[in-house]
Design an enzyme around this catalytic site. Structure first.
Site, PDB file in Angstrom:
ATOM      1  N   GLU A 364      27.293  95.356-117.687  1.00  0.00           N
ATOM      2  CA  GLU A 364      27.588  93.858-118.053  1.00  0.00           C
ATOM      3  C   GLU A 364      28.387  93.602-118.925  1.00  0.00           C
ATOM      4  OE1 GLU A 364      24.026  91.919-119.165  1.00  0.00           O
ATOM      5  OE2 GLU A 364      22.764  93.084-117.844  1.00  0.00           O
TER       6      GLU A 364
HETATM    7  C1  BGP Z   1      21.775  90.730-121.326  1.00  0.00           C
HETATM    8  C2  BGP Z   1      20.518  90.583-120.322  1.00  0.00           C
HETATM    9  C3  BGP Z   1      21.020  89.698-119.539  1.00  0.00           C
HETATM   10  C4  BGP Z   1      21.561  88.366-119.750  1.00  0.00           C
HETATM   11  C5  BGP Z   1      22.710  88.617-120.826  1.00  0.00           C
HETATM   12  C6  BGP Z   1      23.040  87.320-121.382  1.00  0.00           C
HETATM   13  O1  BGP Z   1      21.366  91.210-122.872  1.00  0.00           O
HETATM   14  O2  BGP Z   1      20.625  92.048-119.789  1.00  0.00           O
HETATM   15  O3  BGP Z   1      19.623  89.504-118.694  1.00  0.00           O
HETATM   16  O4  BGP Z   1      20.632  87.405-120.043  1.00  0.00           O
HETATM   17  O5  BGP Z   1      22.439  89.465-121.724  1.00  0.00           O
HETATM   18  O6  BGP Z   1      22.211  86.935-122.359  1.00  0.00           O
HETATM   19  P1  BGP Z   1      22.103  85.543-122.638  1.00  0.00           P
HETATM   20  O7  BGP Z   1      21.356  85.085-121.417  1.00  0.00           O
HETATM   21  O8  BGP Z   1      20.680  85.712-123.754  1.00  0.00           O
HETATM   22  O9  BGP Z   1      22.750  84.705-123.115  1.00  0.00           O
END
Ligand code: BGP
Length: 460
Positions: A364
């Site tokens: 990610e």
């Molecule tokens: C990561 C998670 C995701 C996603 C992303 C973005 O930590 O694995 O699930 O949510 O962050 O974060 P946010 O949606 O809180 O901005």
């Protein structure tokens, strides 16, 4: 300069069951902590949009997979929902869920997209949370059984498994800083949850190996390089502690098969050591992974505390360090997170030099943007800022690979704008814009750019 990536590089994106499937309490699925929390405290959620309002992957998976294909993904990560597959957490398998996941996985194969499957992405079944969640060793056992069921049911379709997504986040959110259920603040309980999660992970890895399943098993960790304010020993010590608590507490067990001795010593010193059982050491040693997923968003900027702690107050990580705003740092103005592209390189170099250069990939990386509709031009979101964000990170990733780091792919967060934990749709991350009302999908400019980059296996 041409940025060419290695042959068979994984280009794709990531998502999760709770954030995309919808049908939260339908199709035989039971509630997770998120469903239950939203039902009881909707005011906690941004504009009161809860986890039932998603991009409805449960119905639209075929259309979404066609879009993944159109965006030249050769791989895609999502998760299986434990509460959908085994609604009471431990008993009967829900046949409707099996049909859903296996048909969806077949379609991915049909389209030439490699599925990367996470077993737990923040979505604890409420029935298991009521038994204590990760604080209870029985839940650790139950997770391992759930994992085995997944390996048995879908092992012929999935070759890349991940036990957990960002296991430190439920620890921080649920037991330290009040942004996940059960929203308590208690370091000792947090340490127990972290420890039991390591055991649950190791148990699932052991079951995977014992079952002689083909493919590989890993974990996805959010790694946050901790940069000290200065080279002063006090700042260095502070950064070391932040790294120990938030990175090495999972990195060392899953890559070295052991708990860091300095973490054990630290927890002992502050009387926060979780209960260990006979055999835990061997179990943790069995939890070494084949593949590490790295989620990278932002680093930590750490300094020593300027003031003494109140020894009467309960122990918290902030006893050991403090954060500071580095002058001149670049911020994502919408999500409030720092953007520091070299961090991705520093993570890879650390893995290469200190952890034996494991097989890894970026699982990610992404940029959340508020009110993104304002960037619509001729019916399409022109998210040049996201293209710049990805390009700049990929350049550092490329440098790492050219210096021998074993990084096999890059997945963006995320494919389509999705529901996010406490922020709902406030920050949009997708390559594809979602109209929540009509469920219409429109590819953003970054989606088109990514499709071309994946096709060319790099960019100029
Ligand atoms: C990561 C998670 C995701 C996603 C992303 C973005 O930590 O694995 O699930 O949510 O962050 O974060 P946010 O949606 O809180 O901005």
């Amino acid at each position: 300069m041409k940025y060419a990536f290695p042959e068979n590089f994984w280009w794709g994106s990531a998502s999760s069951a709770q954030q995309t499937e919808g049908e939260s309490l339908k199709g035989g699925k039971s509630a997770t902590t998120w469903d239950a929390w939203y039902a009881s405290q909707p005011w906690r959620f941004h504009q009161q949009v809860g986890p039932q309002d998603t991009s409805t992957f449960y119905q639209h998976w075929r259309e979404d997979i066609a879009l993944l294909k159109a965006l030249n993904h050769n791989s895609f990560r999502t998760s299986i929902s434990w509460s959908r597959l085994i609604p009471d957490g431990i008993g009967e398998v829900n046949r409707e869920a099996v049909a859903f996941y296996s048909t969806m996985l077949s379609e991915l194969a049909e389209q030439g997209i490699e599925p990367f499957i996470t077993l737990f992405h923040f979505d604890m079944p409420m029935v298991m949370q009521e038994k204590g969640g990760w604080e209870n060793r029985e839940v650790v056992e139950a997770f391992s059984r759930y994992a085995q069921i997944c390996f048995d049911l879908f092992g012929h379709q999935v070759k890349h498994w991940f036990t957990f997504n960002e296991p430190i986040v439920p620890v921080e959110g649920g037991y330290l800083y009040d942004f996940h259920y059960p929203n308590v603040v208690d370091f000792k309980r947090a340490a127990t949850v972290a420890y039991n999660t390591v055991l649950a992970h190791a148990s699932a890895v052991r079951a995977f190996r014992a079952g002689h399943h083909s493919g590989e098993i890993g974990i996805v960790l959010n790694l946050t390089p901790s940069y000290p304010r200065s080279q002063h020993p006090a700042d260095l010590k502070a950064a070391h502690h932040a790294d120990l608590l938030f990175n090495r507490s999972f990195l060392d067990p899953v890559l070295r098969g052991e708990y860091p001795a300095d973490l054990v010593a630290l927890l002992k010193e502050y009387d926060q050591l979780p209960a260990c059982h006979l055999g835990d050491k061997e179990l943790i040693a069995a939890g070494k992974v084949d593949l590490l997923g790295i989620n990278y968003y932002q680093p930590r900027r750490v300094k020593c505390r300027d003031s003494a702690v109140n020894p009467e107050s309960p122990f918290m990580p902030e006893w050991l360090f403090d954060y500071y705003e580095m002058p001149g740092r670049k911020m994502n103005p919408w999500r409030g997170w720092e953007i520091y592209e070299p961090g991705i390189y520093d993570i890879l170099v650390n893995l290469r030099d200190n952890y034996g250069n494991p097989r890894c990939f970026i699982s990610e990386n992404g940029m959340g943007v508020e009110n993104e509709q304002r960037f619509i031009e001729n019916g399409q979101i022109n998210d040049q800022y996201r293209i710049t964000f990805i390009t700049d990170h990929l350049k550092w990733l490329h440098k790492g690979i050219s210096e021998g780091c074993n990084c096999l792919g890059y997945h963006m967060w995320t494919f389509i704008d999705n529901w996010s934990w406490c922020n709902a749709y406030k920050n949009r991350y997708g390559f594809v814009q979602l109209d929540l009302e009509t469920q219409k999908r429109t590819v953003k400019k970054s989606g088109e750019w990514f499709a071309a980059t994946a096709k060319n296996n790099g960019f100029d």
